[in-house]
Design a protein around this motif. Structure first.
Motif, PDB file in Angstrom:
ATOM      1  N   GLY A   1      46.027 -25.020 -55.714  1.00  3.57           N
ATOM      2  CA  GLY A   1      47.450 -24.829 -55.947  1.00  3.57           C
ATOM      3  C   GLY A   1      47.762 -24.041 -57.206  1.00  3.57           C
ATOM      4  O   GLY A   1      48.790 -23.363 -57.278  1.00  3.57           O
ATOM      5  N   GLY A   2      46.874 -24.103 -58.196  1.00  2.00           N
ATOM      6  CA  GLY A   2      47.156 -23.461 -59.474  1.00  2.00           C
ATOM      7  C   GLY A   2      46.543 -22.092 -59.655  1.00  2.00           C
ATOM      8  O   GLY A   2      46.854 -21.404 -60.625  1.00  2.00           O
ATOM      9  N   VAL A   3      45.693 -21.656 -58.709  1.00  2.00           N
ATOM     10  CA  VAL A   3      44.973 -20.405 -58.908  1.00  2.00           C
ATOM     11  C   VAL A   3      45.922 -19.213 -58.955  1.00  2.00           C
ATOM     12  O   VAL A   3      45.730 -18.280 -59.755  1.00  2.00           O
ATOM     13  N   GLU A   4      46.965 -19.218 -58.139  1.00  2.00           N
ATOM     14  CA  GLU A   4      47.917 -18.095 -58.166  1.00  2.00           C
ATOM     15  C   GLU A   4      48.607 -18.006 -59.518  1.00  2.00           C
ATOM     16  O   GLU A   4      48.814 -16.919 -60.052  1.00  2.00           O
ATOM     17  N   TRP A   5      48.985 -19.178 -60.075  1.00  2.00           N
ATOM     18  CA  TRP A   5      49.661 -19.213 -61.369  1.00  2.00           C
ATOM     19  C   TRP A   5      48.756 -18.646 -62.462  1.00  2.00           C
ATOM     20  O   TRP A   5      49.205 -17.911 -63.339  1.00  2.00           O
ATOM     21  N   VAL A   6      47.468 -18.965 -62.373  1.00  2.00           N
ATOM     22  CA  VAL A   6      46.509 -18.472 -63.359  1.00  2.00           C
ATOM     23  C   VAL A   6      46.304 -16.971 -63.209  1.00  2.00           C
ATOM     24  O   VAL A   6      46.272 -16.220 -64.194  1.00  2.00           O
ATOM     25  N   ILE A   7      46.182 -16.496 -61.956  1.00  2.00           N
ATOM     26  CA  ILE A   7      45.998 -15.063 -61.719  1.00  2.00           C
ATOM     27  C   ILE A   7      47.214 -14.286 -62.225  1.00  2.00           C
ATOM     28  O   ILE A   7      47.079 -13.242 -62.870  1.00  2.00           O
ATOM     29  N   GLU A   8      48.405 -14.806 -61.941  1.00  2.00           N
ATOM     30  CA  GLU A   8      49.620 -14.140 -62.406  1.00  2.00           C
ATOM     31  C   GLU A   8      49.698 -14.159 -63.932  1.00  2.00           C
ATOM     32  O   GLU A   8      50.218 -13.220 -64.546  1.00  2.00           O
ATOM     33  N   ALA A   9      49.188 -15.231 -64.535  1.00  2.00           N
ATOM     34  CA  ALA A   9      49.173 -15.293 -66.003  1.00  2.00           C
ATOM     35  C   ALA A   9      48.353 -14.142 -66.574  1.00  2.00           C
ATOM     36  O   ALA A   9      48.748 -13.510 -67.560  1.00  2.00           O
ATOM     37  N   MET A  10      47.224 -13.838 -65.965  1.00  2.00           N
ATOM     38  CA  MET A  10      46.383 -12.753 -66.453  1.00  2.00           C
ATOM     39  C   MET A  10      46.998 -11.385 -66.146  1.00  2.00           C
ATOM     40  O   MET A  10      46.889 -10.454 -66.948  1.00  2.00           O
ATOM     41  N   ALA A  11      47.658 -11.280 -65.001  1.00  2.00           N
ATOM     42  CA  ALA A  11      48.193  -9.985 -64.586  1.00  2.00           C
ATOM     43  C   ALA A  11      49.486  -9.617 -65.311  1.00  2.00           C
ATOM     44  O   ALA A  11      49.729  -8.437 -65.596  1.00  2.00           O
ATOM     45  N   ARG A  12      50.325 -10.629 -65.619  1.00  2.00           N
ATOM     46  CA  ARG A  12      51.658 -10.323 -66.137  1.00  2.00           C
ATOM     47  C   ARG A  12      51.912 -10.790 -67.564  1.00  2.00           C
ATOM     48  O   ARG A  12      52.801 -10.270 -68.242  1.00  2.00           O
ATOM     49  N   PHE A  13      51.158 -11.793 -68.028  1.00  2.00           N
ATOM     50  CA  PHE A  13      51.503 -12.409 -69.310  1.00  2.00           C
ATOM     51  C   PHE A  13      50.365 -12.361 -70.332  1.00  2.00           C
ATOM     52  O   PHE A  13      50.452 -13.007 -71.371  1.00  2.00           O
ATOM     53  N   GLY A  14      49.306 -11.653 -70.023  1.00  2.00           N
ATOM     54  CA  GLY A  14      48.244 -11.487 -71.012  1.00  2.00           C
ATOM     55  C   GLY A  14      47.245 -12.612 -71.065  1.00  2.00           C
ATOM     56  O   GLY A  14      46.527 -12.754 -72.057  1.00  2.00           O
ATOM     57  N   GLY A  15      47.189 -13.446 -70.049  1.00  2.00           N
ATOM     58  CA  GLY A  15      46.211 -14.518 -70.009  1.00  2.00           C
ATOM     59  C   GLY A  15      46.858 -15.889 -69.861  1.00  2.00           C
ATOM     60  O   GLY A  15      48.078 -16.043 -70.023  1.00  2.00           O
ATOM     61  N   LEU A  16      46.009 -16.880 -69.540  1.00  2.00           N
ATOM     62  CA  LEU A  16      46.506 -18.231 -69.281  1.00  2.00           C
ATOM     63  C   LEU A  16      47.168 -18.834 -70.510  1.00  2.00           C
ATOM     64  O   LEU A  16      48.278 -19.367 -70.445  1.00  2.00           O
ATOM     65  N   PHE A  17      46.490 -18.766 -71.655  1.00  2.00           N
ATOM     66  CA  PHE A  17      47.034 -19.399 -72.858  1.00  2.00           C
ATOM     67  C   PHE A  17      48.284 -18.673 -73.356  1.00  2.00           C
ATOM     68  O   PHE A  17      49.208 -19.291 -73.892  1.00  2.00           O
ATOM     69  N   ALA A  18      48.312 -17.352 -73.161  1.00  2.00           N
ATOM     70  CA  ALA A  18      49.517 -16.610 -73.532  1.00  2.00           C
ATOM     71  C   ALA A  18      50.693 -17.035 -72.661  1.00  2.00           C
ATOM     72  O   ALA A  18      51.822 -17.175 -73.148  1.00  2.00           O
ATOM     73  N   ARG A  19      50.436 -17.255 -71.378  1.00  2.00           N
ATOM     74  CA  ARG A  19      51.522 -17.700 -70.497  1.00  2.00           C
ATOM     75  C   ARG A  19      51.977 -19.108 -70.869  1.00  2.00           C
ATOM     76  O   ARG A  19      53.172 -19.394 -70.875  1.00  2.00           O
TER      77      ARG A  19
END
Length: 436
Positions: free
Chosen positions: A182-200
Motif C-alpha cells: 500500500g505504501g510503495v506508490e507513496w514512496v516512489i512519488e516521494a522520490m520522483a516529486r519531493f526529493g526522497g522519502l525523508f524530504a517528503r
C-alpha cells in the motif's frame, strides 16, 4: 453539497473537468483511485455523492461481517455487531464524510476490517483468505492514509510478539506486506516529486505545523467535536457541551466491553480493537496542534467493537428479570445519541452547503465575465473555485489570469491594472475578482 477544498484536490487528479490541483506531500493517491471510475464518466455532483454513499455503506456492512465468528470460534452475536454499526455509523461525522471524497472513512473501514481479519486467523490459523484480507485491508489503509496504516500496523505486530497464542510469522508477514504494497506508490512519488522519502516526510510535517508532542491537541479535538470541521488554530470554545457526553463515555464503555469480554473468555477479541483504536487516536490527540473531527474516524470505527461489547453487557450482564429494563435504557441512550448527532449533522451540513454554494456563484460569475479555459485562478478559496470554473489552480497558463481577494483588499502591484469586478450574490465569501 459542492466539493470542498480537499475533495477538489483529490477529484481533480482524475477528472477531465479541470486541470489537476497541486497534490501536496501529505496526501496519498487512494481517494483519487476510489473516485476514478465515476470521475471518468461524469462530473455530476449528485452522482458522486450517491456513489460514495452507497460504497461507504456497503463498506461498513462488509467490515462488520468480517467480525462474525469463524466456524469453531467463540464470538459475539450478530445483534452486538449491529450495535457497533449503529454506534459508528450513527455519528454525525461518519454520515457527513461518508458521501465525500475524503480518506478518513475509508481508513476507518479498512482498519476495522483489518483487525477483524487478524483475529479470525489468530483464533483459527487456517485459510489463506483471512491472511489475504488482513494484508489487503492494511494496504488499503496505506493507500488512502499512510500515517494511519503505521499506527494500525504497530499494535497488530506487537500483538503477534506479545501474545503467545498469536505468535505466527504469517500474521506479521501479512501486516508488513500490506504496509509495503500500500505504501510503495507513496514512496516512489516521494522520490520522483519531493526529493526522497525523508524530504517528503519533512514537507508533510511542515504542512501540519510540524509533528511532535502537543498535549493540548486532545482539548482541541474536544472543542471540534461538534464542529467546526477544521479547527486551526483551535481558539473556539466548546460548542454545545451537553452533546459531548458520548465522547466522555466512550473510554468507559470500551473498558467495560474489554472486562465483559474477559469474563466471557474472549479477552483478545475486545482488547485488541481497543488498543488499536487508542493507537489510531493517539497521533491526532497528542501529535498535532490542531483538530478536525474526521481525524478520529478510524479510532471510532475500531473502538465501536468493545463499546458494543460494553453496551451488550449492560443488557446481558444483569439478572434475567432486569434485562428488559436495561435493554430499554440502552435503547433510549442510543436513540438520544442518534438525535443529538443528527442535530450536529444538520447544522454542519447546512453551513457547508451555504459556503460551497458561494464557490459555484463565483465560478458562474467568472464565466459571465468571459473567463474561459485556458485560465488560472488564485487567491481566496482558489482551488474549488478554479475547478468549478474549469480553470487551473496551479502552474502557469497562456490564457486568462484571475486573482480573488477579500472585498476591500488592495491587489498586488502586478494586478493593479487588471479589470476588477465585485462579485455579488454570495453569502459567506465577499470577494473582488481581478481579471488580466
Amino acid at each position: 453539497m459542492g466539493l470542498s477544498w480537499d475533495e477538489t484536490v483529490y477529484v481533480s487528479q482524475v477528472s477531465g473537468h479541470a486541470p489537476a490541483a497541486w497534490f501536496d506531500a501529505a496526501r496519498a493517491r487512494g481517494v483519487p483511485l476510489l473516485v476514478a471510475p465515476l470521475a471518468f464518466v461524469t462530473s455530476s455532483m449528485v452522482a458522486l455523492r450517491v456513489y460514495l454513499s452507497v460504497l461507504s455503506a456497503a463498506g461498513l456492512v462488509l467490515a462488520l461481517l468480517v467480525w462474525r465468528p469463524a466456524p469453531g470460534q467463540r464470538g459475539r452475536p450478530a445483534w452486538v455487531l449491529g450495535l457497533a454499526g449503529v454506534a459508528f455509523g450513527g455519528l454525525w461525522v461518519t454520515q457527513y464524510y461518508g458521501p465525500q471524497a475524503m480518506p478518513d472513512v475509508w481508513s476507518a473501514l479498512g482498519s476495522l476490517a483489518a483487525v477483524g481479519f487478524f483475529l479470525r486467523y489468530a483464533g483459527r490459523p487456517a485459510g489463506w483468505r483471512n491472511l489475504a484480507g488482513l494484508g489487503g485491508c492494511v494496504a488499503a489503509v496505506a493507500l488512502v492514509r499512510p500515517g494511519d496504516s503505521v499506527y494500525l500496523a504497530v499494535p497488530l505486530i506487537a500483538a503477534v510478539l506479545v501474545v503467545r497464542e498469536w505468535r505466527r510469522w504469517e500474521l506479521a508477514a501479512a501486516v508488513t506486506g500490506g504496509l509495503v504494497i500500500g505504501g510503495v506508490e507513496w514512496v516512489i512519488e516521494a522520490m520522483a516529486r519531493f526529493g526522497g522519502l525523508f524530504a517528503r516526510l519533512h514537507t508533510a510535517g511542515a504542512e501540519q505545523s510540524g509533528f511532535g508532542l502537543h498535549p493540548s491537541a486532545i482539548l482541541a479535538e474536544l472543542k471540534a467535536l461538534n464542529g467546526p470541521t477544521l479547527c486551526r488554530p483551535c481558539t473556539v470554545g466548546i460548542r454545545q457541551p451537553e452533546l459531548d457526553l458520548w465522547w466522555l463515555l466512550l473510554p468507559v464503555l470500551a473498558v467495560l466491553g474489554v472486562c465483559a469480554a474477559r469474563q466471557a473468555g474472549r479477552l483478545g477479541q475486545s482488547l485488541l480493537p481497543a488498543v488499536c483504536g487508542l493507537c489510531l487516536a493517539a497521533q491526532y490527540l497528542f501529535m498535532i496542534d490542531y483538530a478536525a473531527p474526521r481525524f478520529l474516524l478510524p479510532a471510532y470505527a475500531v473502538l465501536a467493537i468493545p463499546v458494543a461489547d460494553g453496551l451488550a453487557w449492560l443488557i446481558t450482564g444483569v439478572r434475567a428479570d432486569l434485562r428488559p429494563a436495561m435493554a430499554a435504557v440502552v435503547a433510549c441512550f442510543m436513540v438520544a445519541q442518534l438525535v443529538a448527532q443528527h442535530i450536529v449533522l444538520d447544522h454542519e451540513t447546512g453551513g457547508t452547503v451555504t459556503f460551497h454554494d458561494d464557490y459555484s456563484v463565483i465560478a458562474d460569475r467568472l464565466t459571465t465575465l468571459g473567463v474561459r479555459p485556458p485560465c488560472l485562478v488564485s487567491g481566496v478559496q482558489y482551488i474549488p473555485i478554479a475547478f468549478d470554473a474549469g480553470c487551473a489552480s496551479t502552474g502557469a497558463v497562456n490564457g486568462t489570469n484571475v486573482l480573488l481577494l477579500p472585498a476591500g483588499h488592495q491587489p498586488p502591484f502586478y494586478a493593479r491594472h487588471w479589470r476588477s469586478y465585485r462579485i455579488g450574490g454570495t453569502t459567506v465569501l465577499q470577494v473582488t475578482a481581478y481579471v488580466s
